[in-house]
Design a protein around this motif. Sequence first.
Motif, PDB file in Angstrom:
ATOM      1  N   ASN A  60      63.713  39.402  76.180  1.00 46.48           N
ATOM      2  CA  ASN A  60      65.126  39.386  75.779  1.00 46.48           C
ATOM      3  C   ASN A  60      65.988  38.597  76.753  1.00 46.48           C
ATOM      4  O   ASN A  60      67.091  38.167  76.404  1.00 46.48           O
ATOM      5  CB  ASN A  60      65.650  40.823  75.661  1.00 46.48           C
ATOM      6  CG  ASN A  60      65.048  41.569  74.489  1.00 46.48           C
ATOM      7  OD1 ASN A  60      64.616  40.961  73.503  1.00 46.48           O
ATOM      8  ND2 ASN A  60      64.997  42.893  74.583  1.00 46.48           N
ATOM      9  N   ASP A  61      65.481  38.385  77.959  1.00 41.55           N
ATOM     10  CA  ASP A  61      66.199  37.583  78.957  1.00 41.55           C
ATOM     11  C   ASP A  61      65.876  36.101  78.815  1.00 41.55           C
ATOM     12  O   ASP A  61      66.366  35.285  79.591  1.00 41.55           O
ATOM     13  CB  ASP A  61      65.840  38.078  80.363  1.00 41.55           C
ATOM     14  CG  ASP A  61      66.796  37.585  81.435  1.00 41.55           C
ATOM     15  OD1 ASP A  61      67.996  37.410  81.137  1.00 41.55           O
ATOM     16  OD2 ASP A  61      66.345  37.368  82.575  1.00 41.55           O
ATOM     17  N   GLY A  62      65.026  35.760  77.847  1.00 43.61           N
ATOM     18  CA  GLY A  62      64.705  34.356  77.613  1.00 43.61           C
ATOM     19  C   GLY A  62      63.467  33.856  78.325  1.00 43.61           C
ATOM     20  O   GLY A  62      63.152  32.667  78.273  1.00 43.61           O
ATOM     21  N   VAL A  63      62.744  34.736  79.005  1.00 39.38           N
ATOM     22  CA  VAL A  63      61.531  34.334  79.712  1.00 39.38           C
ATOM     23  C   VAL A  63      60.435  34.015  78.695  1.00 39.38           C
ATOM     24  O   VAL A  63      60.220  34.776  77.750  1.00 39.38           O
ATOM     25  CB  VAL A  63      61.059  35.455  80.666  1.00 39.38           C
ATOM     26  CG1 VAL A  63      59.706  35.132  81.275  1.00 39.38           C
ATOM     27  CG2 VAL A  63      62.100  35.674  81.761  1.00 39.38           C
ATOM     28  N   VAL A  64      59.736  32.894  78.892  1.00 35.23           N
ATOM     29  CA  VAL A  64      58.656  32.527  77.964  1.00 35.23           C
ATOM     30  C   VAL A  64      57.274  32.656  78.588  1.00 35.23           C
ATOM     31  O   VAL A  64      56.265  32.615  77.881  1.00 35.23           O
ATOM     32  CB  VAL A  64      58.833  31.086  77.418  1.00 35.23           C
ATOM     33  CG1 VAL A  64      60.109  30.977  76.601  1.00 35.23           C
ATOM     34  CG2 VAL A  64      58.832  30.062  78.544  1.00 35.23           C
ATOM     35  N   TYR A  65      57.216  32.820  79.913  1.00 32.95           N
ATOM     36  CA  TYR A  65      55.923  33.043  80.574  1.00 32.95           C
ATOM     37  C   TYR A  65      56.134  34.048  81.691  1.00 32.95           C
ATOM     38  O   TYR A  65      57.005  33.873  82.551  1.00 32.95           O
ATOM     39  CB  TYR A  65      55.364  31.739  81.147  1.00 32.95           C
ATOM     40  CG  TYR A  65      54.042  31.937  81.878  1.00 32.95           C
ATOM     41  CD1 TYR A  65      52.846  31.995  81.176  1.00 32.95           C
ATOM     42  CD2 TYR A  65      54.008  32.089  83.265  1.00 32.95           C
ATOM     43  CE1 TYR A  65      51.637  32.193  81.842  1.00 32.95           C
ATOM     44  CE2 TYR A  65      52.804  32.291  83.939  1.00 32.95           C
ATOM     45  CZ  TYR A  65      51.624  32.344  83.219  1.00 32.95           C
ATOM     46  OH  TYR A  65      50.429  32.547  83.871  1.00 32.95           O
ATOM     47  N   LEU A  66      55.333  35.105  81.676  1.00 33.88           N
ATOM     48  CA  LEU A  66      55.471  36.192  82.637  1.00 33.88           C
ATOM     49  C   LEU A  66      54.114  36.556  83.209  1.00 33.88           C
ATOM     50  O   LEU A  66      53.143  36.727  82.467  1.00 33.88           O
ATOM     51  CB  LEU A  66      56.063  37.421  81.941  1.00 33.88           C
ATOM     52  CG  LEU A  66      56.040  38.754  82.701  1.00 33.88           C
ATOM     53  CD1 LEU A  66      56.957  38.705  83.925  1.00 33.88           C
ATOM     54  CD2 LEU A  66      56.444  39.902  81.773  1.00 33.88           C
ATOM     55  N   GLU A  67      54.040  36.659  84.534  1.00 38.26           N
ATOM     56  CA  GLU A  67      52.870  37.238  85.176  1.00 38.26           C
ATOM     57  C   GLU A  67      53.262  38.630  85.664  1.00 38.26           C
ATOM     58  O   GLU A  67      54.051  38.772  86.597  1.00 38.26           O
ATOM     59  CB  GLU A  67      52.387  36.351  86.324  1.00 38.26           C
ATOM     60  CG  GLU A  67      51.742  35.073  85.795  1.00 38.26           C
ATOM     61  CD  GLU A  67      51.302  34.100  86.878  1.00 38.26           C
ATOM     62  OE1 GLU A  67      50.829  33.014  86.515  1.00 38.26           O
ATOM     63  OE2 GLU A  67      51.452  34.423  88.078  1.00 38.26           O
ATOM     64  N   LEU A  68      52.731  39.617  84.991  1.00 40.47           N
ATOM     65  CA  LEU A  68      53.075  41.008  85.236  1.00 40.47           C
ATOM     66  C   LEU A  68      52.103  41.602  86.241  1.00 40.47           C
ATOM     67  O   LEU A  68      50.895  41.500  86.085  1.00 40.47           O
ATOM     68  CB  LEU A  68      53.004  41.769  83.914  1.00 40.47           C
ATOM     69  CG  LEU A  68      53.522  43.202  83.873  1.00 40.47           C
ATOM     70  CD1 LEU A  68      55.019  43.242  84.157  1.00 40.47           C
ATOM     71  CD2 LEU A  68      53.237  43.804  82.497  1.00 40.47           C
ATOM     72  N   ARG A  69      52.629  42.237  87.277  1.00 35.94           N
ATOM     73  CA  ARG A  69      51.783  42.815  88.323  1.00 35.94           C
ATOM     74  C   ARG A  69      51.884  44.333  88.287  1.00 35.94           C
ATOM     75  O   ARG A  69      52.964  44.892  88.120  1.00 35.94           O
ATOM     76  CB  ARG A  69      52.232  42.349  89.710  1.00 35.94           C
ATOM     77  CG  ARG A  69      52.411  40.863  89.823  1.00 35.94           C
ATOM     78  CD  ARG A  69      53.316  40.561  91.025  1.00 35.94           C
ATOM     79  NE  ARG A  69      53.770  39.192  90.949  1.00 35.94           N
ATOM     80  CZ  ARG A  69      53.563  38.292  91.897  1.00 35.94           C
ATOM     81  NH1 ARG A  69      52.926  38.607  92.994  1.00 35.94           N
ATOM     82  NH2 ARG A  69      53.993  37.068  91.755  1.00 35.94           N
ATOM     83  N   SER A  70      50.753  44.957  88.491  1.00 40.22           N
ATOM     84  CA  SER A  70      50.733  46.412  88.595  1.00 40.22           C
ATOM     85  C   SER A  70      49.458  46.827  89.311  1.00 40.22           C
ATOM     86  O   SER A  70      48.408  46.210  89.113  1.00 40.22           O
ATOM     87  CB  SER A  70      50.794  47.055  87.206  1.00 40.22           C
ATOM     88  OG  SER A  70      50.855  48.464  87.306  1.00 40.22           O
ATOM     89  N   THR A  71      49.581  47.854  90.151  1.00 40.29           N
ATOM     90  CA  THR A  71      48.423  48.368  90.869  1.00 40.29           C
ATOM     91  C   THR A  71      47.722  49.418  90.021  1.00 40.29           C
ATOM     92  O   THR A  71      48.291  50.494  89.778  1.00 40.29           O
ATOM     93  CB  THR A  71      48.840  49.007  92.202  1.00 40.29           C
ATOM     94  OG1 THR A  71      49.571  48.055  92.985  1.00 40.29           O
ATOM     95  CG2 THR A  71      47.628  49.480  92.979  1.00 40.29           C
TER      96      THR A  71
END
Length: 294
Positions: A28-39
């Motif tokens: 919704n913020d307009g991001v088209v590529y995201l690398e999501l991090r989580s442990t």
Amino acid sequence: MFKLVHSIVNDLDSLYQATCAVIDDFANDGVVYLELRSTPRAIAETDVTQDSYMRTVLRAIRDKTSESELGPYDGKRRPIVVRYLAAIDRRNSVEHAMETVDLAIKYKEQTGLVVGVDLSGDSSIGDATTFVPVLVKAVSHGLKLALHLAEVDGIVNETSQMLELCPHRIGHGTFIHPKYGGTQQLLDQTRSLQIPLELCLTSNVKGQVTPSFEKHHFQAWHRMKHPIIICTDDKGVFATKLSDEYKCVMDVFKLSRDDMLDLAYNAINYIFEDDSVKDSFKQYFTSWRESLKN
């Protein structure tokens, strides 16, 4: 805040919902590529394991994203593309980290959604160099490294040793530049390897490792034309979004719209994807940028 989030996200259903919500927020913020991090973590008194944790995050990514081919901008918002970085918390054991990497390798091969390994956590605790064998294994299986380095003052030797791994990106790097409490040696190492820096202004100021936005180390690295990626760190904990971070950089350092567009475009070079994917994003970005002139 992180402990509070962990106490709320305490089963697979809440983990799935939280992951979907984060992806929606970025989209919704307009991001088209995201690398999501989580442990990935086992949750006490439940049946949640590192394995089921990672599988749940990947299920959310599959359910919330589209893998349609990326073409030129056509006036419509592009569905977000999400990849996963398996995060190692330096407060955990080496054995825990090795299990994380083994799972990352497994699901990289099975899904293609896992692209890297992140090393993070409280930099004042433990010694990051104990994880070197784990990180070397990750790289040997095609995973990229995003290492949080020099987040606190006084860990020059650790930072220098971790730079010898030639990480693909550095998280924060707050105390690398000698003007900001680092050393010339650390600066020279980072510059010679041209390792991109993930810079998170709101996180650094709210975390009180940087006294103000105006005194953030972004300015020094930008003046040197060093590779930079503007990031959010943890958008929920620090109450920010990527567009806010871009606006902050633009306003504080008096950059033009073209400067900001260049920063966003150049960040494509440093995503953990192959050149064909990068080229498709560059084509999309260039055609979108042209549309702004109309």
